[in-house]
Enzyme design. Structure first.
Site, PDB file in Angstrom:
ATOM      1  N   SER A 136     -30.116   4.848  47.304  1.00 51.12           N
ATOM      2  CA  SER A 136     -30.697   4.279  46.538  1.00 51.12           C
ATOM      3  C   SER A 136     -32.306   4.484  46.427  1.00 51.12           C
ATOM      4  O   SER A 136     -32.490   5.312  47.472  1.00 51.12           O
ATOM      5  CB  SER A 136     -30.564   2.779  47.419  1.00 51.12           C
ATOM      6  OG  SER A 136     -31.699   1.629  46.791  1.00 51.12           O
ATOM      7  N   TYR A 189     -31.835  -3.347  53.953  1.00 53.42           N
ATOM      8  CA  TYR A 189     -31.556  -2.768  52.639  1.00 53.42           C
ATOM      9  C   TYR A 189     -31.712  -1.192  52.742  1.00 53.42           C
ATOM     10  O   TYR A 189     -31.154  -0.733  52.737  1.00 53.42           O
ATOM     11  CB  TYR A 189     -30.726  -3.532  51.528  1.00 53.42           C
ATOM     12  CG  TYR A 189     -30.711  -2.673  50.501  1.00 53.42           C
ATOM     13  CD1 TYR A 189     -29.041  -2.801  50.269  1.00 53.42           C
ATOM     14  CD2 TYR A 189     -31.702  -2.062  49.564  1.00 53.42           C
ATOM     15  CE1 TYR A 189     -28.587  -2.029  49.019  1.00 53.42           C
ATOM     16  CE2 TYR A 189     -30.610  -1.219  48.490  1.00 53.42           C
ATOM     17  CZ  TYR A 189     -28.980  -1.516  48.118  1.00 53.42           C
ATOM     18  OH  TYR A 189     -28.997  -0.794  47.702  1.00 53.42           O
TER      19      TYR A 189
HETATM   20  N1  LIG Z   1     -26.663  -1.216  40.902  1.00 55.23           N
HETATM   21  C1  LIG Z   1     -27.515  -0.772  41.629  1.00 55.23           C
HETATM   22  O1  LIG Z   1     -28.446  -1.483  40.945  1.00 55.23           O
HETATM   23  C2  LIG Z   1     -27.342  -0.092  42.850  1.00 55.23           C
HETATM   24  C3  LIG Z   1     -28.535   0.416  42.687  1.00 55.23           C
HETATM   25  C4  LIG Z   1     -28.657   1.874  43.954  1.00 55.23           C
HETATM   26  C5  LIG Z   1     -27.440   1.884  44.622  1.00 55.23           C
HETATM   27  N2  LIG Z   1     -26.617   1.462  44.924  1.00 55.23           N
HETATM   28  C6  LIG Z   1     -25.809   1.157  45.370  1.00 55.23           C
HETATM   29  O2  LIG Z   1     -23.936   1.386  44.937  1.00 55.23           O
HETATM   30  C7  LIG Z   1     -23.657   0.983  45.859  1.00 55.23           C
HETATM   31  C8  LIG Z   1     -22.378  -0.232  45.015  1.00 55.23           C
HETATM   32  O3  LIG Z   1     -23.279  -0.931  44.483  1.00 55.23           O
HETATM   33  P1  LIG Z   1     -22.522  -2.532  43.617  1.00 55.23           P
HETATM   34  O4  LIG Z   1     -24.063  -2.490  43.026  1.00 55.23           O
HETATM   35  O5  LIG Z   1     -21.633  -1.914  42.389  1.00 55.23           O
HETATM   36  O6  LIG Z   1     -22.303  -3.547  44.239  1.00 55.23           O
HETATM   37  P2  LIG Z   1     -21.649  -4.881  44.456  1.00 55.23           P
HETATM   38  O7  LIG Z   1     -21.523  -4.745  42.274  1.00 55.23           O
HETATM   39  O8  LIG Z   1     -22.480  -6.203  45.047  1.00 55.23           O
HETATM   40  O9  LIG Z   1     -20.556  -4.224  44.707  1.00 55.23           O
HETATM   41  C9  LIG Z   1     -20.244  -3.899  46.074  1.00 55.23           C
HETATM   42  C10 LIG Z   1     -18.995  -4.084  46.869  1.00 55.23           C
HETATM   43  O10 LIG Z   1     -19.132  -3.104  48.559  1.00 55.23           O
HETATM   44  C11 LIG Z   1     -17.620  -4.808  48.829  1.00 55.23           C
HETATM   45  N3  LIG Z   1     -17.799  -4.513  49.827  1.00 55.23           N
HETATM   46  C12 LIG Z   1     -19.037  -5.229  50.596  1.00 55.23           C
HETATM   47  N4  LIG Z   1     -19.456  -5.488  51.887  1.00 55.23           N
HETATM   48  C13 LIG Z   1     -18.188  -5.249  52.455  1.00 55.23           C
HETATM   49  C14 LIG Z   1     -17.409  -5.096  53.697  1.00 55.23           C
HETATM   50  N5  LIG Z   1     -17.692  -5.796  54.784  1.00 55.23           N
HETATM   51  N6  LIG Z   1     -16.290  -4.362  53.534  1.00 55.23           N
HETATM   52  C15 LIG Z   1     -14.995  -4.011  52.341  1.00 55.23           C
HETATM   53  N7  LIG Z   1     -16.132  -3.520  50.655  1.00 55.23           N
HETATM   54  C16 LIG Z   1     -17.300  -4.495  51.459  1.00 55.23           C
HETATM   55  C17 LIG Z   1     -17.769  -5.241  47.547  1.00 55.23           C
HETATM   56  O11 LIG Z   1     -16.021  -6.065  47.978  1.00 55.23           O
HETATM   57  P3  LIG Z   1     -16.373  -7.525  47.712  1.00 55.23           P
HETATM   58  O12 LIG Z   1     -16.201  -7.193  45.909  1.00 55.23           O
HETATM   59  O13 LIG Z   1     -14.883  -7.934  48.122  1.00 55.23           O
HETATM   60  O14 LIG Z   1     -17.427  -7.957  48.153  1.00 55.23           O
HETATM   61  C18 LIG Z   1     -18.133  -4.815  46.621  1.00 55.23           C
HETATM   62  O15 LIG Z   1     -16.720  -4.012  46.316  1.00 55.23           O
HETATM   63  C19 LIG Z   1     -23.873  -0.126  46.722  1.00 55.23           C
HETATM   64  O16 LIG Z   1     -24.130   0.577  48.400  1.00 55.23           O
HETATM   65  C20 LIG Z   1     -25.567   0.048  46.307  1.00 55.23           C
HETATM   66  O17 LIG Z   1     -26.449  -0.163  47.784  1.00 55.23           O
HETATM   67  C21 LIG Z   1     -26.465  -0.098  43.602  1.00 55.23           C
END
Ligand SMILES: NC(=O)c1ccc[n+]([C@@H]2O[C@H](COP(=O)([O-])OP(=O)(O)OC[C@H]3O[C@@H](n4cnc5c(N)ncnc54)[C@H](OP(=O)(O)O)[C@@H]3O)[C@@H](O)[C@H]2O)c1
Length: 254
Positions: free
Chosen positions: A159, A172
């Site tokens: 990130s 985070y």
């Molecule tokens: N979106 C952004 O703007 C952004 C920016 C920078 C970095 N990121 C990174 O990109 C990655 C994906 O983010 P996203 O935005 O797609 O997030 P998201 O929509 O919140 O999805 C997160 C995923 O992680 C899973 N997860 C959370 N806790 C878990 C656990 N204990 N065991 C197994 N699975 C778990 C969730 O499963 P459930 O559905 O079961 O909860 C979901 O599939 C993350 O690492 C985040 O830090 C995102």
């Protein structure tokens, strides 16, 4: 080593990932779901890992309905510290698939956004367990089947706040700094003994549930959808990135 300057513009061949077994964590929603679909669309057999089986089944069905290679579901709670559970997962994958060509660490949680001075110890621990410790335990458990694959790729999700600290991003941000450090250590350890490459990828602001909870007032269409940033994910999982190791990359220009 040449890395395209704008990875979002990377054009993947239709069969870029044919014959590859790729595991995606957090494959149920957001970026992980889009990556699972993109990998399958390019010929991979995708192992969908997450804690909510019903949501993983929906992704499995979407892959099936599109006529892509049949996926597999691996229900797993990455909050777990149970090393035997990680070992059992590795054994299952070895028995079923033989080897693993790619591992995308994508699952993550945001945790509270507040000053560190007010951050609860339990929250701090939970965020580090899911965002950092699980990445270590899973990589360590799966390394033997990655090493037998030939040119396997491990991608850690970072990130912007894991590369430059920012107020109120708490555990985070700290967990993502840890992810960057772990990526570098794995990459340096493996570069002389193994052909497994290890890199980190910052997706940048992307339209998902996590982004919405971090920025609730932001316009819904302010950021690209996950499917629009898949060029970088495909590049890192496909053979065009062989030789790219230890790099901290961005899914699109910042
Ligand atoms: N979106 C952004 O703007 C952004 C920016 C920078 C970095 N990121 C990174 O990109 C990655 C994906 O983010 P996203 O935005 O797609 O997030 P998201 O929509 O919140 O999805 C997160 C995923 O992680 C899973 N997860 C959370 N806790 C878990 C656990 N204990 N065991 C197994 N699975 C778990 C969730 O499963 P459930 O559905 O079961 O909860 C979901 O599939 C993350 O690492 C985040 O830090 C995102």
């Amino acid at each position: 080593m040449h890395i395209p300057s704008d990875l979002s513009a990377y054009q993947a061949g239709a069969d870029l990932l044919a014959g590859k077994n790729l595991l995606v964590t957090g494959a149920s929603t957001g970026i992980g779901r889009a990556a699972a679909l993109a990998f399958a669309a390019h010929g991979a057999t995708v192992i969908l890992l997450g804690r909510t089986e019903g949501k993983l089944t929906e992704v499995y069905d979407a892959i099936d309905a599109a006529g892509y290679p049949k996926a597999a579901i691996a229900p797993f709670d990455l909050a777990s510290n149970d090393e035997a559970a990680y070992a059992a997962l590795a054994t299952q994958l070895q028995d079923h698939f033989g080897s693993l060509h790619g591992l995308l660490h994508n699952a993550g949680m945001l945790g509270p956004l507040k000053p560190l001075s007010q951050y609860a110890a339990n929250d701090f621990q939970q965020v580090l367990d899911i965002n950092l410790r699980s990445n270590f335990l899973l990589t360590r458990a799966l390394m033997p089947i990655l090493e037998t694959a030939g040119h396997a790729s491990v991608v850690f999700t970072s990130s912007s706040v894991g590369r430059k600290g920012r107020a109120y991003w708490g555990a985070y941000a700290i967990s993502k700094f840890g992810v960057e450090g772990m990526m570098q250590v794995w990459a340096d350890e493996l570069c002389n003994t193994s052909d497994v490459r290890v890199n980190s990828l910052n997706p940048g602001a992307t339209r998902t549930a996590m982004r919405r909870s971090a920025y609730p007032a932001e316009a819904a269409d302010a950021n690209p959808e996950p499917r629009q940033i898949m060029g970088a994910y495909l590049y890192l999982m496909g053979d065009d990135s062989i030789g790219v190791n230890g790099q901290a990359l961005n899914a699109r220009p910042l």
